[in-house]
Write a protein that holds these residues in place. Structure first.
Motif, mmCIF file in Angstrom:
data_model
loop_
_atom_site.group_PDB
_atom_site.id
_atom_site.type_symbol
_atom_site.label_atom_id
_atom_site.label_comp_id
_atom_site.label_asym_id
_atom_site.label_seq_id
_atom_site.Cartn_x
_atom_site.Cartn_y
_atom_site.Cartn_z
ATOM 1 N N GLU A 41 80.222 -21.569 15.014
ATOM 2 C CA GLU A 41 79.291 -22.576 14.494
ATOM 3 C C GLU A 41 79.379 -23.867 15.314
ATOM 4 O O GLU A 41 78.367 -24.478 15.643
ATOM 5 N N ARG A 42 80.609 -24.282 15.651
ATOM 6 C CA ARG A 42 80.787 -25.501 16.450
ATOM 7 C C ARG A 42 80.142 -25.350 17.821
ATOM 8 O O ARG A 42 79.440 -26.241 18.296
ATOM 9 N N ARG A 43 80.329 -24.191 18.447
ATOM 10 C CA ARG A 43 79.733 -23.965 19.768
ATOM 11 C C ARG A 43 78.216 -23.918 19.689
ATOM 12 O O ARG A 43 77.523 -24.411 20.576
ATOM 13 N N TRP A 44 77.685 -23.317 18.620
ATOM 14 C CA TRP A 44 76.236 -23.255 18.460
ATOM 15 C C TRP A 44 75.676 -24.665 18.289
ATOM 16 O O TRP A 44 74.655 -25.012 18.873
ATOM 17 N N GLU A 45 76.330 -25.499 17.490
ATOM 18 C CA GLU A 45 75.894 -26.880 17.299
ATOM 19 C C GLU A 45 75.947 -27.656 18.612
ATOM 20 O O GLU A 45 75.034 -28.416 18.929
ATOM 21 N N THR A 46 77.007 -27.454 19.390
ATOM 22 C CA THR A 46 77.130 -28.131 20.683
ATOM 23 C C THR A 46 75.998 -27.709 21.606
ATOM 24 O O THR A 46 75.366 -28.547 22.253
ATOM 25 N N SER A 47 75.718 -26.422 21.636
ATOM 26 C CA SER A 47 74.633 -25.907 22.477
ATOM 27 C C SER A 47 73.295 -26.489 22.034
ATOM 28 O O SER A 47 72.480 -26.906 22.848
ATOM 29 N N ARG A 48 73.061 -26.499 20.729
ATOM 30 C CA ARG A 48 71.807 -27.044 20.197
ATOM 31 C C ARG A 48 71.680 -28.526 20.521
ATOM 32 O O ARG A 48 70.607 -28.999 20.906
ATOM 33 N N ASN A 49 72.774 -29.264 20.415
ATOM 34 C CA ASN A 49 72.740 -30.691 20.740
ATOM 35 C C ASN A 49 72.424 -30.908 22.210
ATOM 36 O O ASN A 49 71.689 -31.837 22.563
ATOM 37 N N GLN A 50 72.971 -30.067 23.085
ATOM 38 C CA GLN A 50 72.688 -30.203 24.513
ATOM 39 C C GLN A 50 71.213 -29.937 24.786
ATOM 40 O O GLN A 50 70.590 -30.649 25.581
ATOM 41 N N LEU A 52 68.732 -30.403 22.699
ATOM 42 C CA LEU A 52 67.987 -31.558 22.188
ATOM 43 C C LEU A 52 68.132 -32.765 23.105
ATOM 44 O O LEU A 52 67.163 -33.493 23.334
ATOM 45 N N GLU A 53 69.322 -32.957 23.664
ATOM 46 C CA GLU A 53 69.515 -34.075 24.595
ATOM 47 C C GLU A 53 68.645 -33.904 25.838
ATOM 48 O O GLU A 53 68.048 -34.872 26.318
ATOM 49 N N HIS A 54 68.541 -32.684 26.354
ATOM 50 C CA HIS A 54 67.693 -32.431 27.523
ATOM 51 C C HIS A 54 66.222 -32.672 27.173
ATOM 52 O O HIS A 54 65.471 -33.225 27.995
ATOM 53 N N ARG A 55 65.813 -32.275 25.984
ATOM 54 C CA ARG A 55 64.428 -32.497 25.576
ATOM 55 C C ARG A 55 64.138 -33.991 25.442
ATOM 56 O O ARG A 55 63.069 -34.461 25.846
ATOM 57 N N VAL A 56 65.073 -34.735 24.882
ATOM 58 C CA VAL A 56 64.888 -36.183 24.748
ATOM 59 C C VAL A 56 64.804 -36.829 26.128
ATOM 60 O O VAL A 56 63.949 -37.699 26.365
ATOM 61 N N GLU A 57 65.669 -36.403 27.048
ATOM 62 C CA GLU A 57 65.614 -36.946 28.416
ATOM 63 C C GLU A 57 64.270 -36.656 29.068
ATOM 64 O O GLU A 57 63.684 -37.528 29.724
ATOM 65 N N ALA A 58 63.740 -35.447 28.874
ATOM 66 C CA ALA A 58 62.440 -35.094 29.446
ATOM 67 C C ALA A 58 61.339 -35.938 28.818
ATOM 68 O O ALA A 58 60.432 -36.419 29.515
ATOM 69 N N LEU A 59 61.399 -36.143 27.504
ATOM 70 C CA LEU A 59 60.393 -36.972 26.838
ATOM 71 C C LEU A 59 60.466 -38.420 27.314
ATOM 72 O O LEU A 59 59.427 -39.061 27.520
ATOM 73 N N GLU A 60 61.675 -38.937 27.483
ATOM 74 C CA GLU A 60 61.822 -40.305 27.989
ATOM 75 C C GLU A 60 61.256 -40.431 29.400
ATOM 76 O O GLU A 60 60.605 -41.428 29.713
#
Length: 127
Positions: A41-50, A52-60
């Motif tokens: 679960e922790r690894r899945w959350e970390t992967s999901r956060n990464q 989302l971070e890439h998507r936010v960077e692309a949107l910015e």
């Protein structure tokens, strides 16, 4: 204490120790499985956060490019005397109110995301 336990205490003790060992093994297995699930679960959350971070960077990045193009257009229109910033601001307020929600942005009628039709590479190509 049963009749069997009374006459064969060594066998009863061995049986009791086996039950204790089996219970401890079962408990250790359950704890190991819980740690496994927690780590997964922790690894899945970390992967999901990464992601989302890439998507936010692309949107910015896209927002920065859009802001750059808009500012360039505004300066060109203003420098040629075609339109003044005040006129654009007034038009933006009217467009904002036209969608029924005065919130400083265009509120889409559907849940469809904005997808650009061209990339910067396409726009830079001559002709």
């Amino acid at each position: 204490m049963s009749f069997f336990d009374f006459f064969f205490p060594e066998v009863a003790q061995a049986s009791h120790l086996r039950r204790i060992a089996d219970q401890q093994q079962s408990q250790a297995h359950q704890e190991g499985m819980q740690r496994f699930h927690d780590e997964r679960e922790r690894r899945w959350e970390t992967s999901r956060n990464q992601v989302l971070e890439h998507r936010v960077e692309a949107l910015e990045r896209d927002l920065g490019q859009a802001g750059l193009v808009i500012e360039a257009l505004l300066q060109m229109l203003e420098s040629t005397g075609t339109v003044k910033r005040e006129e654009i601001a007034a038009r933006a307020i009217a467009i904002d109110a036209a969608d029924g929600v005065t919130d400083g942005r265009v509120t889409p009628n559907s849940a469809q995301p904005f997808l650009p039709r061209r990339t910067w590479e396409d726009a830079a190509k001559p002709g």
